[in-house]
Design an enzyme around this catalytic site. Sequence first.
Site, PDB file in Angstrom:
ATOM      1  N   GLY A  34       0.831  -1.203   0.000  1.00 50.31           N
ATOM      2  CA  GLY A  34       0.000   0.000   0.000  1.00 50.31           C
ATOM      3  C   GLY A  34       0.860   1.244   0.000  1.00 50.31           C
ATOM      4  O   GLY A  34       1.591   1.506   0.958  1.00 50.31           O
TER       5      GLY A  34
ATOM      6  N   GLU B 146      -2.503  14.464   8.317  1.00 50.90           N
ATOM      7  CA  GLU B 146      -2.107  14.992   7.014  1.00 50.90           C
ATOM      8  C   GLU B 146      -1.759  16.469   7.139  1.00 50.90           C
ATOM      9  O   GLU B 146      -2.331  17.189   7.947  1.00 50.90           O
ATOM     10  CB  GLU B 146      -3.228  14.760   6.004  1.00 50.90           C
ATOM     11  CG  GLU B 146      -3.296  13.302   5.629  1.00 50.90           C
ATOM     12  CD  GLU B 146      -4.427  13.000   4.667  1.00 50.90           C
ATOM     13  OE1 GLU B 146      -4.808  13.884   3.884  1.00 50.90           O
ATOM     14  OE2 GLU B 146      -4.928  11.872   4.719  1.00 50.90           O
TER      15      GLU B 146
ATOM     16  N   CYS C 135     -10.198   9.613   8.161  1.00 47.82           N
ATOM     17  CA  CYS C 135     -10.212   8.780   9.373  1.00 47.82           C
ATOM     18  C   CYS C 135     -11.390   8.983  10.309  1.00 47.82           C
ATOM     19  O   CYS C 135     -12.007   8.014  10.728  1.00 47.82           O
ATOM     20  CB  CYS C 135      -8.930   9.017  10.163  1.00 47.82           C
ATOM     21  SG  CYS C 135      -7.500   8.314   9.348  1.00 47.82           S
TER      22      CYS C 135
ATOM     23  N   LYS D 263     -14.987   7.599   9.441  1.00 50.29           N
ATOM     24  CA  LYS D 263     -14.871   6.158   9.189  1.00 50.29           C
ATOM     25  C   LYS D 263     -14.598   5.404  10.494  1.00 50.29           C
ATOM     26  O   LYS D 263     -15.215   4.380  10.772  1.00 50.29           O
ATOM     27  CB  LYS D 263     -13.721   5.942   8.195  1.00 50.29           C
ATOM     28  CG  LYS D 263     -13.485   4.509   7.814  1.00 50.29           C
ATOM     29  CD  LYS D 263     -12.271   4.378   6.910  1.00 50.29           C
ATOM     30  CE  LYS D 263     -11.006   4.333   7.738  1.00 50.29           C
ATOM     31  NZ  LYS D 263      -9.830   3.884   6.997  1.00 50.29           N
TER      32      LYS D 263
HETATM   33  C1  UDX Z   1      -6.509  12.477  11.988  1.00 53.08           C
HETATM   34  C2  UDX Z   1      -5.779  12.289  13.321  1.00 53.08           C
HETATM   35  O1  UDX Z   1      -5.419  13.588  13.831  1.00 53.08           O
HETATM   36  C3  UDX Z   1      -4.536  11.421  13.138  1.00 53.08           C
HETATM   37  O2  UDX Z   1      -3.922  11.183  14.379  1.00 53.08           O
HETATM   38  C4  UDX Z   1      -4.952  10.106  12.509  1.00 53.08           C
HETATM   39  O3  UDX Z   1      -3.810   9.299  12.261  1.00 53.08           O
HETATM   40  C5  UDX Z   1      -5.709  10.330  11.209  1.00 53.08           C
HETATM   41  O4  UDX Z   1      -6.835  11.196  11.439  1.00 53.08           O
HETATM   42  P1  UDX Z   1      -6.176  13.990   9.834  1.00 53.08           P
HETATM   43  O5  UDX Z   1      -7.518  13.495   9.417  1.00 53.08           O
HETATM   44  O6  UDX Z   1      -5.072  13.957   8.857  1.00 53.08           O
HETATM   45  O7  UDX Z   1      -5.652  13.191  11.119  1.00 53.08           O
HETATM   46  O8  UDX Z   1      -6.327  15.519  10.265  1.00 53.08           O
HETATM   47  P2  UDX Z   1      -6.710  16.309  11.599  1.00 53.08           P
HETATM   48  O9  UDX Z   1      -5.717  17.362  11.789  1.00 53.08           O
HETATM   49  O10 UDX Z   1      -6.948  15.412  12.743  1.00 53.08           O
HETATM   50  O11 UDX Z   1      -8.067  17.022  11.183  1.00 53.08           O
HETATM   51  C6  UDX Z   1      -9.243  16.316  10.898  1.00 53.08           C
HETATM   52  C7  UDX Z   1     -10.378  17.260  10.608  1.00 53.08           C
HETATM   53  O12 UDX Z   1     -10.765  17.973  11.780  1.00 53.08           O
HETATM   54  C8  UDX Z   1     -10.055  18.330   9.569  1.00 53.08           C
HETATM   55  O13 UDX Z   1     -11.161  18.514   8.716  1.00 53.08           O
HETATM   56  C9  UDX Z   1      -9.809  19.566  10.413  1.00 53.08           C
HETATM   57  O14 UDX Z   1     -10.043  20.755   9.704  1.00 53.08           O
HETATM   58  C10 UDX Z   1     -10.806  19.361  11.525  1.00 53.08           C
HETATM   59  N1  UDX Z   1     -10.459  20.071  12.768  1.00 53.08           N
HETATM   60  C11 UDX Z   1      -9.310  19.756  13.440  1.00 53.08           C
HETATM   61  C12 UDX Z   1     -11.330  21.023  13.275  1.00 53.08           C
HETATM   62  O15 UDX Z   1     -12.376  21.304  12.684  1.00 53.08           O
HETATM   63  N2  UDX Z   1     -11.008  21.651  14.456  1.00 53.08           N
HETATM   64  C13 UDX Z   1      -9.874  21.348  15.153  1.00 53.08           C
HETATM   65  O16 UDX Z   1      -9.672  21.950  16.224  1.00 53.08           O
HETATM   66  C14 UDX Z   1      -8.994  20.381  14.622  1.00 53.08           C
HETATM   67  P1  ADP Z   2      -4.294   5.222   3.404  1.00 55.41           P
HETATM   68  O1  ADP Z   2      -4.830   6.614   3.511  1.00 55.41           O
HETATM   69  O2  ADP Z   2      -4.680   4.338   4.564  1.00 55.41           O
HETATM   70  O3  ADP Z   2      -2.821   5.158   3.126  1.00 55.41           O
HETATM   71  P2  ADP Z   2      -4.996   4.801   0.611  1.00 55.41           P
HETATM   72  O4  ADP Z   2      -6.349   4.451   0.087  1.00 55.41           O
HETATM   73  O5  ADP Z   2      -4.410   6.150   0.328  1.00 55.41           O
HETATM   74  O6  ADP Z   2      -5.059   4.516   2.185  1.00 55.41           O
HETATM   75  O7  ADP Z   2      -3.939   3.718   0.093  1.00 55.41           O
HETATM   76  C1  ADP Z   2      -4.110   2.351   0.139  1.00 55.41           C
HETATM   77  C2  ADP Z   2      -3.319   1.733  -1.037  1.00 55.41           C
HETATM   78  O8  ADP Z   2      -3.279   0.316  -0.852  1.00 55.41           O
HETATM   79  C3  ADP Z   2      -3.913   1.961  -2.420  1.00 55.41           C
HETATM   80  O9  ADP Z   2      -2.967   2.638  -3.243  1.00 55.41           O
HETATM   81  C4  ADP Z   2      -4.195   0.529  -2.953  1.00 55.41           C
HETATM   82  O10 ADP Z   2      -3.927   0.393  -4.345  1.00 55.41           O
HETATM   83  C5  ADP Z   2      -3.221  -0.297  -2.132  1.00 55.41           C
HETATM   84  N1  ADP Z   2      -3.535  -1.725  -1.998  1.00 55.41           N
HETATM   85  C6  ADP Z   2      -4.732  -2.316  -1.772  1.00 55.41           C
HETATM   86  N2  ADP Z   2      -4.594  -3.670  -1.687  1.00 55.41           N
HETATM   87  C7  ADP Z   2      -3.265  -3.952  -1.861  1.00 55.41           C
HETATM   88  C8  ADP Z   2      -2.453  -5.159  -1.868  1.00 55.41           C
HETATM   89  N3  ADP Z   2      -3.003  -6.358  -1.670  1.00 55.41           N
HETATM   90  N4  ADP Z   2      -1.137  -5.035  -2.078  1.00 55.41           N
HETATM   91  C9  ADP Z   2      -0.577  -3.818  -2.259  1.00 55.41           C
HETATM   92  N5  ADP Z   2      -1.260  -2.656  -2.260  1.00 55.41           N
HETATM   93  C10 ADP Z   2      -2.589  -2.707  -2.064  1.00 55.41           C
END
Ligand code: UDX
Ligand code: ADP
Length: 462
Positions: free
Chosen positions: A10, A164, A275, A278
């Site tokens: 992945g 991110e 995240c 989900k």
């Molecule tokens: C999140 C978790 O922070 C991270 O630990 C996990 O591994 C993946 O999910 P991410 O989704 O990349 O990370 O971004 P994050 O900074 O957590 O923000 C998520 C959402 O919440 C964004 O839409 C952000 O704008 C919003 N947010 C965040 C708010 O609206 N208010 C805040 O105070 C913080």
């Molecule tokens: P994340 O945000 O968790 O990294 P993504 O959807 O961005 O998830 O990436 C998951 C990746 O895993 C995709 O690029 C997909 O093609 C890859 N993937 C799915 N199944 C397999 C597999 N069996 N072997 C290798 N890669 C895979």
Amino acid sequence: MTIKSICCLGAGYVGGPTMAMIAAKCPDIQVTVADMNEKRIAAWNSDTLPVYEPGLDAVVASALGRNLHFTTDIRSAIAAADLIFVSVGTPTKSYGIGAGRAADLRYIESAARLIAEVSEGHKIIVEKSTIPVKTATAIKAILAANSPNGATFQVLSNPEFLAEGTAVEDLEFPDRILIGGEVTLEGTAAVEALASVYARWIPRERILTTNLWSSELSKLVANAFLAQRISSINSISALCEATGADVDEVSRAIGMDSRIGPKFLKASVGFGGSCFQKDILNLVYLCDSFNLPKVAKYWAQVVQLNDWQKSRFVEKIVRTLYNTVNGKRIGILGFAFKKDTNDTRESPAIHVCRDLLNERAHLAIYDPRVSKETIHEDLIYAGVSPELIASNVEFCADPYAAANGAHALATLTEWDEFRTLDLPRLYELMFKPAFIFDGRAVLPSAALKAHGFDAFVIGKGA
Ligand code: UDX
Ligand code: ADP
């Protein structure tokens, strides 16, 4: 066991950056990221990485070709590795049992089957993807039942907490690394082998080891708690608007209590990202499966409040624009789910734009990092017809183009460049009254009013 060769299945938002950091920090370990998506692999091997993250280019460049490799040859990568990270997608199931809530584990399962088929000797398998608690049992069973070459395995859980936009910093200086394993001699040895990889750059006291189930569950719980804080402050944003309080002042006041802390208290048009929603839905499904409906309902409310926050923002726009946005041009500033990323997964902008289009608004969308193609795909996926997009959506190269002839502007991502917009210029370009709906409280609110805008800022009473 000393790890000399790592493979990651992945090459997504998690696998790519995480492996790049391991390769950069451990020049003596060969790290191969394997994915069947040829376009993605080609992009990782090019100058234009598939993921935009500040600082990531330099990390990849420092190791690419030396001990960091991106390939579509998944079988060879598995065969050569001592340790295999499974970092494939785990989307929410869209069909059958648990549809809309449970995690779809088909990519995990097919990865496990392939590992079993190709492997020889002993290998450590590491769950990096976010998965429901107890998934390791399924992986172990698949591995044990399908290894023609008599390979043996230890399964670990090592969830990724990077956010991110700050991935490189989070990978280099994480709050903690969590490794879960079986409480047996072999399990402990496998945990130690992985811990010693991270220990090359992360202080030992930050490397936390637990049993498998605690580790799997902690990832879901961490995201649920973070999202809950946002829904909590967003619920208060509505009360602030109704009472004349200012949500930023409230956040500051409560955040100075060391028991509450200041982070993740920024009110917004709603949380997005791949995240939070989900993982909470997954947690809710788990609770229901373990016959804990009260716990399930408690957490489900975090997502419901988030949906309401997005809807009420749209309603605010429509009501303020004299109850109709039909044919009105609305400039959309920002489409990514947060700043400093080109990712739009579950971005609140998708929901807001879809609903405004259903009200027949004309949208002029600007985002500094998100491509026109991505926005187009997201709107189609959200159920907007291609005809409506063709007639009512325009993609703009800058905020001023979006404001040109607009009845209103709506800020949906907190990009830093929006903090320093040329307000008199924007005002000139717009229809009057010039309405602004700041869904991120990112614009200078006092200056907006001083320049004549009719401004609504999330969580700020009149
Ligand atoms: C999140 C978790 O922070 C991270 O630990 C996990 O591994 C993946 O999910 P991410 O989704 O990349 O990370 O971004 P994050 O900074 O957590 O923000 C998520 C959402 O919440 C964004 O839409 C952000 O704008 C919003 N947010 C965040 C708010 O609206 N208010 C805040 O105070 C913080
Ligand atoms: P994340 O945000 O968790 O990294 P993504 O959807 O961005 O998830 O990436 C998951 C990746 O895993 C995709 O690029 C997909 O093609 C890859 N993937 C799915 N199944 C397999 C597999 N069996 N072997 C290798 N890669 C895979």
